[in-house]
Scaffold this motif. Structure first.
Motif, mmCIF file in Angstrom:
data_model
loop_
_atom_site.group_PDB
_atom_site.id
_atom_site.type_symbol
_atom_site.label_atom_id
_atom_site.label_comp_id
_atom_site.label_asym_id
_atom_site.label_seq_id
_atom_site.Cartn_x
_atom_site.Cartn_y
_atom_site.Cartn_z
ATOM 1 N N ARG A 23 10.659 3.562 -0.607
ATOM 2 C CA ARG A 23 9.549 2.632 -0.216
ATOM 3 C C ARG A 23 8.285 2.730 -1.246
ATOM 4 N NH1 ARG A 23 7.680 3.544 5.813
ATOM 5 N NH2 ARG A 23 7.910 5.726 5.074
ATOM 6 N N HIS A 42 7.359 -12.182 2.904
ATOM 7 C CA HIS A 42 7.908 -11.472 1.740
ATOM 8 C C HIS A 42 6.721 -11.731 0.819
ATOM 9 C CE1 HIS A 42 9.725 -15.347 1.033
ATOM 10 N NE2 HIS A 42 9.461 -15.191 -0.483
ATOM 11 N N TYR A 58 10.677 -9.226 -1.898
ATOM 12 C CA TYR A 58 10.909 -8.007 -0.906
ATOM 13 C C TYR A 58 10.284 -8.476 0.226
ATOM 14 C CZ TYR A 58 12.822 -5.796 -5.223
ATOM 15 O OH TYR A 58 13.384 -5.464 -6.169
ATOM 16 N N SER A 59 10.829 -8.059 1.439
ATOM 17 C CA SER A 59 10.163 -8.177 2.665
ATOM 18 C C SER A 59 8.908 -7.217 2.678
ATOM 19 C CB SER A 59 11.052 -7.886 3.803
ATOM 20 O OG SER A 59 11.977 -9.071 3.869
ATOM 21 N N LEU A 60 7.798 -7.560 3.240
ATOM 22 C CA LEU A 60 6.757 -6.806 3.821
ATOM 23 C C LEU A 60 6.917 -6.091 4.820
ATOM 24 C CD1 LEU A 60 3.749 -9.225 2.913
ATOM 25 C CD2 LEU A 60 4.272 -7.200 1.394
ATOM 26 N N TYR A 70 0.106 -3.083 1.028
ATOM 27 C CA TYR A 70 1.198 -3.540 1.575
ATOM 28 C C TYR A 70 2.476 -2.595 1.435
ATOM 29 C CZ TYR A 70 -0.271 -8.439 1.124
ATOM 30 O OH TYR A 70 -0.969 -9.584 1.276
ATOM 31 N N GLN A 71 3.656 -2.504 2.100
ATOM 32 C CA GLN A 71 4.778 -1.794 1.794
ATOM 33 C C GLN A 71 5.981 -2.595 1.665
ATOM 34 O OE1 GLN A 71 4.687 1.368 4.875
ATOM 35 N NE2 GLN A 71 3.777 2.793 3.592
ATOM 36 N N ILE A 72 6.972 -2.345 0.743
ATOM 37 C CA ILE A 72 8.097 -2.812 0.356
ATOM 38 C C ILE A 72 9.018 -1.824 0.416
ATOM 39 C CG2 ILE A 72 7.050 -5.056 -0.533
ATOM 40 C CD1 ILE A 72 7.995 -3.816 -3.410
ATOM 41 N N VAL A 74 12.984 -1.055 -1.556
ATOM 42 C CA VAL A 74 14.007 -1.536 -2.542
ATOM 43 C C VAL A 74 15.285 -0.942 -2.318
ATOM 44 C CG1 VAL A 74 14.207 -2.089 -4.915
ATOM 45 C CG2 VAL A 74 12.168 -2.437 -3.971
ATOM 46 N N THR A 125 14.206 -4.353 6.659
ATOM 47 C CA THR A 125 13.013 -4.355 6.261
ATOM 48 C C THR A 125 11.871 -5.688 7.174
ATOM 49 O OG1 THR A 125 13.545 -5.740 4.322
ATOM 50 C CG2 THR A 125 13.307 -3.419 4.099
#
Length: 320
Positions: A23, A42, A58-60, A70-72, A74, A125
């Motif tokens: 994350r 995203h 990448y989805s938020l 923000y966080q993503i 992977v 996500t």
């Protein structure tokens, strides 16, 4: 901000959530709020590695109510073409990245009261922000989350401690727990909307089981966290407006070849579902790999989605 505008962010934290998933927390260098978004949105992350660029969506997963960060998340892909490997190996706290402003292709259906989420692996996500955005007393949300073993269940503890915990159902494959999709659909109220995100096999299974019961397609929504196979025989693509000719390699997309040449093309999803990178075909025949065009449109060979589709002919001329 439009979807093509670039935002410079700093990585302020990196967490190893599972053996394969990290994350990343992102913030503006001056600490100002980032653009607002809704659950399901995203961002496109652009990563430079030498002369090469990687662009991944990448989805938020953080709360839309707090845009200070923000966080993503992977997932490290075994067959990574650069993006996930770069994020896992090269990105740490203090790294600066470029992202696009949020785009949303996976919003909740307007007016619906009951929403059922089905997630497989990293497909969890987009639902995290959906759950964070809505209180249980305001909207009926139900999550069914399948993953292969306990150590690969990212976010499980957070979900079980969250406000929607009573409606979170987990299925651990290594422990013999399987999500019975047919049973799930049989027990749903007729007005429920169902959302699925995960591997192609899960998406297909959801739609197949829904079809067995005559479930309305308008009440089914999907997002695929990775494009279907985009590899194939190399070919030449010609950008008619500029006269640029490019070789599209066996393991790259038309979009990546165009970006490699320094040409910018708008593409929100990069997975063949949103249609923003659709362009007209002037010469040649497309090998359609997208989920956006219908069968008649694909047969007509009038347009192609650059992010996933290829060419059946050695040379493809497009209106770009």
């Amino acid at each position: 901000m439009n979807a093509r505008e670039s935002i410079t962010v700093d990585v302020v934290a990196v967490e190893q959530l599972t053996p394969l998933i990290k994350r990343f927390t992102l913030a503006l260098p001056d600490g100002a709020p980032l653009p607002s978004f809704n659950g399901g949105a995203h961002v496109l992350v652009s990563m430079q590695e030498g002369d090469a660029w990687h662009h991944n969506a990448y989805s938020l997963l953080s709360s839309p109510h707090d845009t200070r960060q923000y966080q993503i998340a992977v997932r490290r892909e075994e067959a990574s073409r650069g993006g996930s490997a770069f994020m896992h190996e090269k990105v740490a706290a203090g790294t600066r990245l470029a992202i696009g402003s949020p785009a949303n292709l996976f919003e909740l259906a307007a007016g619906a009261k009951r929403h059922v989420f089905i997630a497989g692996g990293i497909g969890i996500t987009p639902f995290l922000a959906q759950l964070a955005e809505h209180r249980p007393e305001h909207l009926e949300l139900e999550l069914h989350y399948a993953y292969r073993s306990p150590e690969h269940g990212a976010f499980v503890e957070e979900l079980k401690a969250g406000p929607h915990a009573a409606n979170v159902h987990c299925y651990v494959d290594s422990e013999g727990q399987r999500l019975d999709l047919l049973k799930l659909f049989k027990n749903l109220p007729a007005d429920a909307h169902v959302y699925v995100c995960g591997p192609q096999g899960l998406n297909d299974a959801v739609y197949a089981n829904a079809a067995l019961l005559g479930w309305p397609k308008a009440q089914l929504h999907s997002e695929q966290f990775a494009a279907t196979d985009t590899a194939g025989k190399a070919f030449t693509v010609v950008l008619a407006k500029s006269g640029i000719e490019l070789e599209v390699g066996e393991d790259e997309t038309i979009l990546k070849a165009i970006e490699r040449a320094g040409v910018t093309v708008e593409s929100l999803c990069r997975e063949g579902v949103c249609g923003t990178c659709e362009v007209a075909i002037l010469e040649g025949e497309a090998d359609h790999r997208d989920q956006y065009l219908d069968d008649d449109e694909k047969a007509a060979q009038k347009t192609i989605l650059l992010c996933v589709s290829r060419s059946r002919t050695p040379r493809l001329v497009i209106d770009l």
